[in-house]
Write a protein that holds these residues in place. Structure first.
Motif, mmCIF file in Angstrom:
data_model
loop_
_atom_site.group_PDB
_atom_site.id
_atom_site.type_symbol
_atom_site.label_atom_id
_atom_site.label_comp_id
_atom_site.label_asym_id
_atom_site.label_seq_id
_atom_site.Cartn_x
_atom_site.Cartn_y
_atom_site.Cartn_z
ATOM 1 N N ASP A 110 5.272 -5.172 7.918
ATOM 2 C CA ASP A 110 5.391 -3.736 7.652
ATOM 3 C C ASP A 110 4.530 -3.426 6.435
ATOM 4 O O ASP A 110 4.967 -3.589 5.293
ATOM 5 C CB ASP A 110 6.853 -3.366 7.392
ATOM 6 N N ASP A 112 3.649 -0.745 5.212
ATOM 7 C CA ASP A 112 4.116 0.403 4.438
ATOM 8 C C ASP A 112 5.301 0.057 3.544
ATOM 9 O O ASP A 112 5.773 0.893 2.785
ATOM 10 C CB ASP A 112 4.505 1.547 5.381
ATOM 11 N N SER A 113 5.771 -1.157 3.636
ATOM 12 C CA SER A 113 6.901 -1.578 2.822
ATOM 13 C C SER A 113 6.516 -1.577 1.347
ATOM 14 O O SER A 113 5.428 -2.041 0.974
ATOM 15 C CB SER A 113 7.350 -2.989 3.223
#
Length: 120
Positions: A110, A112-113
């Motif tokens: 992920d 965007d984490s």
């Protein structure tokens, strides 16, 4: 190989792999075909083995271990939580040959984490 899946500490293999790569993934392509030169994972990463399988052909045997990757999250970072929680940041599949030599890896991260650092 069946005995390995049932009795070995697969998490130790993942930890060793992460330490060898210094918690970094190089040359990562995401699902939108965007390229990232390097992704740095948090050192406080925890993992859970979610599946294992054995593959056999007439020429090869291998074991595949799939882990979900999680980052610790402090309660102060998440006002809705009480105490420590874990946030999923991705998955990794590690593949070993019949001699338990590393063969390949497949990451799904992920990007965007807030727990990973990406470098384009």
């Amino acid at each position: 190989m069946v005995n390995f899946v049932e009795s070995s500490d697969a998490n130790a293999l993942l930890k060793e792999h992460l330490e060898l790569c210094n918690y970094k993934v190089s040359g990562y392509w995401d699902q939108k075909d965007e390229f990232y030169e390097e992704i740095t994972l948090p050192p406080s990463l925890s993992a859970e083995l979610i599946s294992s399988s054995i593959g056999v052909t007439d020429r090869e045997e291998w074991i595949q271990l799939k882990f979900v990757l999680k980052a610790d999250r402090l309660a102060s970072e998440d006002k809705l939580s009480h105490g420590r929680t874990e946030k999923k940041i991705g998955e990794v599949i590690l593949i070993y040959d019949k001699n338990m030599e590393f063969v390949d890896e497949n990451w799904q991260i992920d990007i965007d984490s807030p727990f990973v650092i990406v470098k384009r």
